[in-house]
Write a protein that holds these residues in place. Structure first.
Motif, PDB file in Angstrom:
ATOM      1  N   LEU A  98     -21.817 -14.685 -13.589  1.00  0.00           N
ATOM      2  CA  LEU A  98     -22.017 -14.569 -12.152  1.00  0.00           C
ATOM      3  C   LEU A  98     -21.015 -15.412 -11.371  1.00  0.00           C
ATOM      4  N   GLU A  99     -20.710 -16.583 -11.896  1.00  0.00           N
ATOM      5  CA  GLU A  99     -19.721 -17.447 -11.247  1.00  0.00           C
ATOM      6  C   GLU A  99     -18.360 -16.757 -11.199  1.00  0.00           C
ATOM      7  N   ARG A 100     -17.974 -16.094 -12.289  1.00  0.00           N
ATOM      8  CA  ARG A 100     -16.698 -15.376 -12.341  1.00  0.00           C
ATOM      9  C   ARG A 100     -16.722 -14.198 -11.359  1.00  0.00           C
ATOM     10  N   GLU A 101     -17.835 -13.442 -11.354  1.00  0.00           N
ATOM     11  CA  GLU A 101     -17.956 -12.310 -10.424  1.00  0.00           C
ATOM     12  C   GLU A 101     -17.868 -12.785  -8.971  1.00  0.00           C
ATOM     13  N   TYR A 102     -18.519 -13.903  -8.676  1.00  0.00           N
ATOM     14  CA  TYR A 102     -18.491 -14.433  -7.316  1.00  0.00           C
ATOM     15  C   TYR A 102     -17.071 -14.845  -6.921  1.00  0.00           C
ATOM     16  N   SER A 103     -16.367 -15.468  -7.835  1.00  0.00           N
ATOM     17  CA  SER A 103     -14.989 -15.866  -7.561  1.00  0.00           C
ATOM     18  C   SER A 103     -14.126 -14.638  -7.279  1.00  0.00           C
ATOM     19  N   GLU A 104     -14.291 -13.589  -8.082  1.00  0.00           N
ATOM     20  CA  GLU A 104     -13.536 -12.349  -7.858  1.00  0.00           C
ATOM     21  C   GLU A 104     -13.920 -11.721  -6.518  1.00  0.00           C
ATOM     22  N   TYR A 105     -15.203 -11.767  -6.174  1.00  0.00           N
ATOM     23  CA  TYR A 105     -15.676 -11.231  -4.902  1.00  0.00           C
ATOM     24  C   TYR A 105     -15.054 -11.988  -3.733  1.00  0.00           C
ATOM     25  N   ARG A 106     -15.048 -13.320  -3.830  1.00  0.00           N
ATOM     26  CA  ARG A 106     -14.450 -14.132  -2.762  1.00  0.00           C
ATOM     27  C   ARG A 106     -12.978 -13.806  -2.588  1.00  0.00           C
ATOM     28  N   GLN A 107     -12.267 -13.647  -3.710  1.00  0.00           N
ATOM     29  CA  GLN A 107     -10.845 -13.321  -3.620  1.00  0.00           C
ATOM     30  C   GLN A 107     -10.642 -11.969  -2.952  1.00  0.00           C
ATOM     31  N   SER A 108     -11.465 -10.991  -3.309  1.00  0.00           N
ATOM     32  CA  SER A 108     -11.315  -9.665  -2.700  1.00  0.00           C
ATOM     33  C   SER A 108     -11.665  -9.705  -1.216  1.00  0.00           C
ATOM     34  N   GLN A 109     -12.665 -10.497  -0.839  1.00  0.00           N
ATOM     35  CA  GLN A 109     -13.026 -10.624   0.573  1.00  0.00           C
ATOM     36  C   GLN A 109     -11.930 -11.330   1.355  1.00  0.00           C
ATOM     37  N   GLU A 110     -11.350 -12.364   0.770  1.00  0.00           N
ATOM     38  CA  GLU A 110     -10.247 -13.056   1.431  1.00  0.00           C
ATOM     39  C   GLU A 110      -9.058 -12.123   1.631  1.00  0.00           C
ATOM     40  N   GLN A 111      -8.798 -11.287   0.633  1.00  0.00           N
ATOM     41  CA  GLN A 111      -7.694 -10.326   0.748  1.00  0.00           C
ATOM     42  C   GLN A 111      -8.009  -9.287   1.818  1.00  0.00           C
ATOM     43  N   ALA A 112      -9.257  -8.819   1.873  1.00  0.00           N
ATOM     44  CA  ALA A 112      -9.648  -7.837   2.887  1.00  0.00           C
ATOM     45  C   ALA A 112      -9.520  -8.422   4.289  1.00  0.00           C
ATOM     46  N   VAL A 113      -9.921  -9.672   4.463  1.00  0.00           N
ATOM     47  CA  VAL A 113      -9.799 -10.327   5.766  1.00  0.00           C
ATOM     48  C   VAL A 113      -8.317 -10.499   6.128  1.00  0.00           C
ATOM     49  N   ALA A 114      -7.511 -10.884   5.178  1.00  0.00           N
ATOM     50  CA  ALA A 114      -6.076 -11.035   5.434  1.00  0.00           C
ATOM     51  C   ALA A 114      -5.467  -9.699   5.846  1.00  0.00           C
ATOM     52  N   ASN A 115      -5.874  -8.624   5.190  1.00  0.00           N
ATOM     53  CA  ASN A 115      -5.366  -7.293   5.541  1.00  0.00           C
ATOM     54  C   ASN A 115      -5.789  -6.909   6.955  1.00  0.00           C
ATOM     55  N   LEU A 116      -7.036  -7.202   7.316  1.00  0.00           N
ATOM     56  CA  LEU A 116      -7.507  -6.899   8.669  1.00  0.00           C
ATOM     57  C   LEU A 116      -6.729  -7.696   9.714  1.00  0.00           C
ATOM     58  N   ILE A 117      -6.479  -8.957   9.406  1.00  0.00           N
ATOM     59  CA  ILE A 117      -5.701  -9.795  10.332  1.00  0.00           C
ATOM     60  C   ILE A 117      -4.309  -9.213  10.523  1.00  0.00           C
ATOM     61  N   ASP A 118      -3.695  -8.778   9.424  1.00  0.00           N
ATOM     62  CA  ASP A 118      -2.358  -8.172   9.505  1.00  0.00           C
ATOM     63  C   ASP A 118      -2.393  -6.909  10.372  1.00  0.00           C
ATOM     64  N   LYS A 119      -3.400  -6.049  10.178  1.00  0.00           N
ATOM     65  CA  LYS A 119      -3.504  -4.817  10.955  1.00  0.00           C
ATOM     66  C   LYS A 119      -3.699  -5.106  12.436  1.00  0.00           C
ATOM     67  N   VAL A 120      -4.545  -6.072  12.738  1.00  0.00           N
ATOM     68  CA  VAL A 120      -4.782  -6.432  14.140  1.00  0.00           C
ATOM     69  C   VAL A 120      -3.499  -7.008  14.743  1.00  0.00           C
ATOM     70  N   SER A 121      -2.812  -7.843  14.002  1.00  0.00           N
ATOM     71  CA  SER A 121      -1.574  -8.452  14.493  1.00  0.00           C
ATOM     72  C   SER A 121      -0.532  -7.390  14.799  1.00  0.00           C
ATOM     73  N   VAL A 122      -0.401  -6.407  13.931  1.00  0.00           N
ATOM     74  CA  VAL A 122       0.574  -5.343  14.114  1.00  0.00           C
ATOM     75  C   VAL A 122       0.234  -4.510  15.355  1.00  0.00           C
ATOM     76  N   ASN A 123      -1.051  -4.234  15.539  1.00  0.00           N
ATOM     77  CA  ASN A 123      -1.465  -3.391  16.670  1.00  0.00           C
ATOM     78  C   ASN A 123      -1.432  -4.136  18.014  1.00  0.00           C
ATOM     79  N   LEU A 124      -1.434  -5.452  17.989  1.00  0.00           N
ATOM     80  CA  LEU A 124      -1.373  -6.224  19.218  1.00  0.00           C
ATOM     81  C   LEU A 124       0.051  -6.439  19.711  1.00  0.00           C
ATOM     82  N   LYS A 125       1.021  -6.182  18.865  1.00  0.00           N
ATOM     83  CA  LYS A 125       2.431  -6.410  19.248  1.00  0.00           C
ATOM     84  C   LYS A 125       2.958  -5.320  20.112  1.00  0.00           C
TER      85      LYS A 125
END
Length: 95
Positions: free
Chosen positions: A68-95
């Protein structure tokens, strides 16, 4: 919170320890251990000493925890990547 004595019985043996954890948490932990030990149908209680059963039950719980600890770590990494992708998309659309 102050330590209190917790007593329980497994395989006809009495166990006791002190804990400052809430009663509900202690009961859940004991129930989890009982479930692990009772769900292990491969071993006959009469064929395996109770001390070995307890250790094996604890090892099974520890293995689940590590998984479960390993799964949670993988989940956190995927969520961090998803948030980073959303930030990039918002940044691109605001320019």
């Amino acid at each position: 919170m102050q330590d209190r004595l917790v007593r329980f019985n497994l395989f006809g043996q009495d166990f006791a320890f002190y804990s400052d954890a809430p009663a509900e948490e202690v009961e859940s932990v004991i129930a989890l251990l009982r479930h692990e030990l009772e769900s292990n149908e491969k071993m006959s209680r009469s064929a395996v000493p109770s001390s070995k059963m307890l250790v094996l039950g604890c090892l099974r719980i520890a293995a689940k925890y590590v998984h479960l600890e390993r799964e949670y770590s993988e989940y956190r990494q995927s969520q961090e990547q998803a948030v980073a992708n959303l930030i990039d998309k918002v940044s691109v659309n605001l320019k």
